[in-house]
Design a protein around this motif. Structure first.
Motif, PDB file in Angstrom:
ATOM      1  N   ASN A  26      41.294  56.283 -26.442  1.00 34.47           N
ATOM      2  CA  ASN A  26      42.362  56.692 -25.797  1.00 34.47           C
ATOM      3  C   ASN A  26      43.035  57.925 -26.420  1.00 34.47           C
ATOM      4  OD1 ASN A  26      44.937  56.616 -24.238  1.00 34.47           O
ATOM      5  ND2 ASN A  26      45.830  55.111 -25.403  1.00 34.47           N
ATOM      6  N   VAL A  27      42.588  59.259 -25.613  1.00 37.83           N
ATOM      7  CA  VAL A  27      43.230  60.428 -26.306  1.00 37.83           C
ATOM      8  C   VAL A  27      44.431  60.835 -25.433  1.00 37.83           C
ATOM      9  CG1 VAL A  27      42.359  62.806 -26.701  1.00 37.83           C
ATOM     10  CG2 VAL A  27      40.817  60.947 -26.665  1.00 37.83           C
ATOM     11  N   ASN A  28      45.392  61.186 -26.290  1.00 41.46           N
ATOM     12  CA  ASN A  28      46.816  61.732 -25.644  1.00 41.46           C
ATOM     13  C   ASN A  28      46.976  63.273 -26.355  1.00 41.46           C
ATOM     14  OD1 ASN A  28      48.332  59.386 -23.960  1.00 41.46           O
ATOM     15  ND2 ASN A  28      47.181  58.518 -25.710  1.00 41.46           N
ATOM     16  N   PHE A  29      47.358  63.906 -25.242  1.00 43.97           N
ATOM     17  CA  PHE A  29      47.710  65.365 -25.863  1.00 43.97           C
ATOM     18  C   PHE A  29      49.098  65.684 -25.776  1.00 43.97           C
ATOM     19  CE2 PHE A  29      43.426  65.732 -23.972  1.00 43.97           C
ATOM     20  CZ  PHE A  29      42.711  66.413 -25.275  1.00 43.97           C
ATOM     21  N   PRO A  30      49.813  66.244 -26.780  1.00 45.93           N
ATOM     22  CA  PRO A  30      51.201  66.793 -26.640  1.00 45.93           C
ATOM     23  C   PRO A  30      51.466  68.059 -25.632  1.00 45.93           C
ATOM     24  CG  PRO A  30      50.252  67.592 -28.598  1.00 45.93           C
ATOM     25  CD  PRO A  30      48.993  66.911 -27.993  1.00 45.93           C
ATOM     26  N   ASP A  31      52.509  68.016 -25.164  1.00 44.70           N
ATOM     27  CA  ASP A  31      52.546  69.212 -23.908  1.00 44.70           C
ATOM     28  C   ASP A  31      53.245  70.232 -24.994  1.00 44.70           C
ATOM     29  OD1 ASP A  31      52.780  70.571 -21.790  1.00 44.70           O
ATOM     30  OD2 ASP A  31      54.908  70.043 -21.112  1.00 44.70           O
ATOM     31  N   THR A  32      52.567  71.015 -25.402  1.00 40.00           N
ATOM     32  CA  THR A  32      52.754  71.991 -26.586  1.00 40.00           C
ATOM     33  C   THR A  32      52.083  73.216 -26.044  1.00 40.00           C
ATOM     34  OG1 THR A  32      51.708  71.317 -28.349  1.00 40.00           O
ATOM     35  CG2 THR A  32      53.696  70.324 -28.276  1.00 40.00           C
ATOM     36  N   PRO A  33      52.675  74.437 -26.640  1.00 41.78           N
ATOM     37  CA  PRO A  33      52.067  75.563 -26.413  1.00 41.78           C
ATOM     38  C   PRO A  33      50.615  75.860 -27.232  1.00 41.78           C
ATOM     39  CG  PRO A  33      54.331  76.273 -26.662  1.00 41.78           C
ATOM     40  CD  PRO A  33      54.052  74.652 -26.847  1.00 41.78           C
ATOM     41  N   GLU A  34      50.590  75.023 -28.411  1.00 40.49           N
ATOM     42  CA  GLU A  34      49.498  75.014 -29.281  1.00 40.49           C
ATOM     43  C   GLU A  34      49.214  73.828 -29.948  1.00 40.49           C
ATOM     44  OE1 GLU A  34      48.025  77.163 -33.232  1.00 40.49           O
ATOM     45  OE2 GLU A  34      49.526  78.006 -32.223  1.00 40.49           O
ATOM     46  N   ILE A  35      48.190  73.272 -29.771  1.00 38.94           N
ATOM     47  CA  ILE A  35      47.919  71.717 -30.235  1.00 38.94           C
ATOM     48  C   ILE A  35      47.462  72.053 -31.740  1.00 38.94           C
ATOM     49  CG2 ILE A  35      46.499  69.931 -30.101  1.00 38.94           C
ATOM     50  CD1 ILE A  35      46.263  70.260 -27.253  1.00 38.94           C
ATOM     51  N   LYS A  36      48.176  71.398 -32.562  1.00 37.28           N
ATOM     52  CA  LYS A  36      47.809  71.576 -34.198  1.00 37.28           C
ATOM     53  C   LYS A  36      46.388  71.145 -34.599  1.00 37.28           C
ATOM     54  CE  LYS A  36      52.834  71.434 -35.632  1.00 37.28           C
ATOM     55  NZ  LYS A  36      53.772  70.665 -36.466  1.00 37.28           N
ATOM     56  N   GLY A  37      46.062  70.078 -34.121  1.00 36.88           N
ATOM     57  CA  GLY A  37      44.774  69.637 -34.152  1.00 36.88           C
ATOM     58  C   GLY A  37      44.808  67.956 -33.954  1.00 36.88           C
ATOM     59  N   THR A  38      44.023  67.096 -34.558  1.00 41.21           N
ATOM     60  CA  THR A  38      43.821  65.798 -34.044  1.00 41.21           C
ATOM     61  C   THR A  38      44.399  64.942 -35.164  1.00 41.21           C
ATOM     62  OG1 THR A  38      41.644  65.584 -34.598  1.00 41.21           O
ATOM     63  CG2 THR A  38      42.239  66.355 -32.348  1.00 41.21           C
ATOM     64  N   LYS A  39      44.605  63.707 -34.802  1.00 43.58           N
ATOM     65  CA  LYS A  39      45.024  62.570 -35.654  1.00 43.58           C
ATOM     66  C   LYS A  39      44.456  61.397 -34.983  1.00 43.58           C
ATOM     67  CE  LYS A  39      47.832  64.592 -38.705  1.00 43.58           C
ATOM     68  NZ  LYS A  39      47.630  64.658 -40.122  1.00 43.58           N
ATOM     69  N   VAL A  40      43.325  60.640 -35.685  1.00 45.10           N
ATOM     70  CA  VAL A  40      43.029  59.455 -35.383  1.00 45.10           C
ATOM     71  C   VAL A  40      43.894  58.514 -36.024  1.00 45.10           C
ATOM     72  CG1 VAL A  40      41.165  57.828 -35.515  1.00 45.10           C
ATOM     73  CG2 VAL A  40      40.647  60.309 -35.677  1.00 45.10           C
ATOM     74  N   LYS A  93      31.407  47.544 -19.510  1.00 49.70           N
ATOM     75  CA  LYS A  93      29.961  47.542 -19.160  1.00 49.70           C
ATOM     76  C   LYS A  93      29.079  48.364 -19.976  1.00 49.70           C
ATOM     77  CE  LYS A  93      31.349  47.729 -14.096  1.00 49.70           C
ATOM     78  NZ  LYS A  93      31.195  46.411 -14.011  1.00 49.70           N
ATOM     79  N   GLY A  94      29.440  48.473 -21.102  1.00 52.73           N
ATOM     80  CA  GLY A  94      28.560  48.975 -22.025  1.00 52.73           C
ATOM     81  C   GLY A  94      28.307  50.598 -22.036  1.00 52.73           C
ATOM     82  N   ILE A  95      29.259  51.162 -21.345  1.00 51.53           N
ATOM     83  CA  ILE A  95      29.137  52.871 -21.280  1.00 51.53           C
ATOM     84  C   ILE A  95      30.088  53.298 -22.167  1.00 51.53           C
ATOM     85  CG2 ILE A  95      29.136  54.592 -19.695  1.00 51.53           C
ATOM     86  CD1 ILE A  95      29.002  52.558 -17.371  1.00 51.53           C
ATOM     87  N   PRO A  96      29.894  54.210 -23.056  1.00 54.24           N
ATOM     88  CA  PRO A  96      30.722  54.933 -23.842  1.00 54.24           C
ATOM     89  C   PRO A  96      31.830  55.811 -22.971  1.00 54.24           C
ATOM     90  CG  PRO A  96      28.599  55.542 -24.609  1.00 54.24           C
ATOM     91  CD  PRO A  96      28.465  54.859 -23.392  1.00 54.24           C
ATOM     92  N   SER A  97      33.119  55.165 -23.309  1.00 57.34           N
ATOM     93  CA  SER A  97      34.234  55.781 -22.480  1.00 57.34           C
ATOM     94  C   SER A  97      35.612  56.313 -23.239  1.00 57.34           C
ATOM     95  CB  SER A  97      34.784  54.326 -21.680  1.00 57.34           C
ATOM     96  OG  SER A  97      33.475  53.748 -20.936  1.00 57.34           O
ATOM     97  N   VAL A  98      36.018  57.343 -22.475  1.00 54.16           N
ATOM     98  CA  VAL A  98      37.195  58.158 -22.940  1.00 54.16           C
ATOM     99  C   VAL A  98      38.164  58.326 -22.096  1.00 54.16           C
ATOM    100  CG1 VAL A  98      37.874  60.045 -24.289  1.00 54.16           C
ATOM    101  CG2 VAL A  98      35.609  59.114 -24.437  1.00 54.16           C
ATOM    102  N   ALA A  99      39.354  57.972 -22.232  1.00 60.52           N
ATOM    103  CA  ALA A  99      40.765  58.346 -21.420  1.00 60.52           C
ATOM    104  C   ALA A  99      41.334  59.545 -22.034  1.00 60.52           C
ATOM    105  CB  ALA A  99      41.504  57.218 -21.216  1.00 60.52           C
ATOM    106  N   PHE A 100      41.822  60.568 -21.115  1.00 60.58           N
ATOM    107  CA  PHE A 100      42.401  61.500 -21.733  1.00 60.58           C
ATOM    108  C   PHE A 100      43.823  61.649 -20.839  1.00 60.58           C
ATOM    109  CE2 PHE A 100      38.078  63.487 -22.335  1.00 60.58           C
ATOM    110  CZ  PHE A 100      38.101  63.512 -23.723  1.00 60.58           C
ATOM    111  N   SER A 101      45.022  61.900 -21.500  1.00 56.08           N
ATOM    112  CA  SER A 101      46.028  62.187 -20.975  1.00 56.08           C
ATOM    113  C   SER A 101      47.073  63.318 -21.617  1.00 56.08           C
ATOM    114  CB  SER A 101      46.872  60.934 -20.969  1.00 56.08           C
ATOM    115  OG  SER A 101      46.237  59.667 -20.549  1.00 56.08           O
ATOM    116  N   LEU A 102      47.965  64.010 -20.733  1.00 53.73           N
ATOM    117  CA  LEU A 102      48.684  64.920 -21.485  1.00 53.73           C
ATOM    118  C   LEU A 102      50.321  64.419 -21.146  1.00 53.73           C
ATOM    119  CD1 LEU A 102      49.339  67.948 -22.031  1.00 53.73           C
ATOM    120  CD2 LEU A 102      49.490  68.431 -19.526  1.00 53.73           C
ATOM    121  N   CYS A 103      51.008  64.710 -22.078  1.00 50.58           N
ATOM    122  CA  CYS A 103      52.356  64.482 -22.077  1.00 50.58           C
ATOM    123  C   CYS A 103      53.346  65.376 -21.198  1.00 50.58           C
ATOM    124  CB  CYS A 103      53.032  64.298 -23.394  1.00 50.58           C
ATOM    125  SG  CYS A 103      52.374  63.174 -24.535  1.00 50.58           S
ATOM    126  N   ASN A 104      52.695  65.441 -19.848  1.00 49.78           N
ATOM    127  CA  ASN A 104      53.519  66.024 -18.899  1.00 49.78           C
ATOM    128  C   ASN A 104      53.335  65.285 -17.503  1.00 49.78           C
ATOM    129  OD1 ASN A 104      54.407  68.016 -17.033  1.00 49.78           O
ATOM    130  ND2 ASN A 104      53.814  69.708 -18.405  1.00 49.78           N
TER     131      ASN A 104
END
Length: 255
Positions: free
Chosen positions: A168-182, A124-135
């Motif tokens: 499509n943004v996925n987060f690791p289920d870790t105590p600390e996220i090291k950073g991001t990777k595209v 629909k032309g709207i900037p869109s982001v999906a967030f997910s956590l590995c848990n």
């Protein structure tokens, strides 16, 4: 005339009561006015499905200054369609989906109702982001995702996204996220997807389960690698699914 605050439209596939979407609401409330419209209950695996043979129903379940939360009996994509058509007073400035309980990396992206929301917004032309956590736990701790969700939301609101591209943004289920990777979507496959059981009344039935296998475990540029090594994986995802590299080969067929 006073400029209106950005309008943020939020949905998910775990249902309006899920911890993930309610955490997301709190993380992004400072960015604008929020309308959340999500399924009445879990709709995982619905991808971009929409309802064509049943009527849709809406109910307002929460209202506060700058926030409305609606429940719909349809699919995640139904929720987005009906929100834009019936609830929003203007086109949203951003669509955010999630936070999903469980990752949507690799081929899971194709099945995901969470990504279905992002794809629908993008179409629909709207900037869109999906967030997910590995848990997958209903009581998962999403707090480690808050900082990056705020940064990404702010950047997308400020800069937008290329036409026909969602994130499509996925987060690791870790105590600390090291950073991001595209990174790109990993090649993988689901195996052993069915468990057969025998019902006491004399017929067989099946549970859809499965085990995911990364078919390129040595690759270091994929979402699966990033997650396995403690990074948040950001995968730009296109609506145009044309295999351009195959066009000439198919054109050369003697048809």
């Amino acid at each position: 005339m006073k400029k209106k605050r950005p309008l943020i439209l939020i949905s998910n596939d775990d249902g309006f009561a899920a911890k993930g979407i309610n955490s997301l609401l709190e993380y992004v409330r400072g960015f604008g006015d929020i309308i959340a419209c999500a399924p009445e209950s879990a709709r995982s695996g619905f991808s971009c499905a929409f309802s064509s043979e049943k009527p849709l129903r809406l109910r307002l379940v929460r209202e506060e200054p700058g926030l409305q939360v609606w429940a719909c009996n349809g699919t995640p994509v139904d929720c987005l369609k009906i929100a834009i058509d019936q609830i929003c007073d203007r086109m949203p400035d951003i669509v955010i989906s999630g936070i999903n309980h469980g990752d949507n990396a690799s081929v899971n992206s194709h099945y995901s109702g969470t990504m279905g929301v992002a794809r629908e917004g993008c179409m629909k032309g709207i900037p869109s982001v999906a967030f997910s956590l590995c848990n997958y736990s209903p009581d998962a701790d999403f707090s480690n995702t808050a900082r990056l969700i705020k940064i990404i939301t702010g950047r997308v609101l400020e800069d937008g996204l290329p036409k026909n591209v969602c994130l499509n943004v996925n987060f690791p289920d870790t105590p600390e996220i090291k950073g991001t990777k595209v990174c790109r979507m990993c090649n993988g496959i689901w195996e052993k997807e069915l468990v057969k059981e025998r019902h006491p009344r004399g017929y067989d039935y099946y549970w859809m389960v499965g085990q995911f296998r990364d078919t390129e475990p040595e690759a270091t540029d994929t979402d699966e690698w990033a997650l396995a090594h403690g990074y948040a994986a950001i995968t730009p995802t296109t609506i145009d699914t044309t295999a351009y590299s195959a066009m000439q080969k198919i054109s050369d067929w003697d048809l």
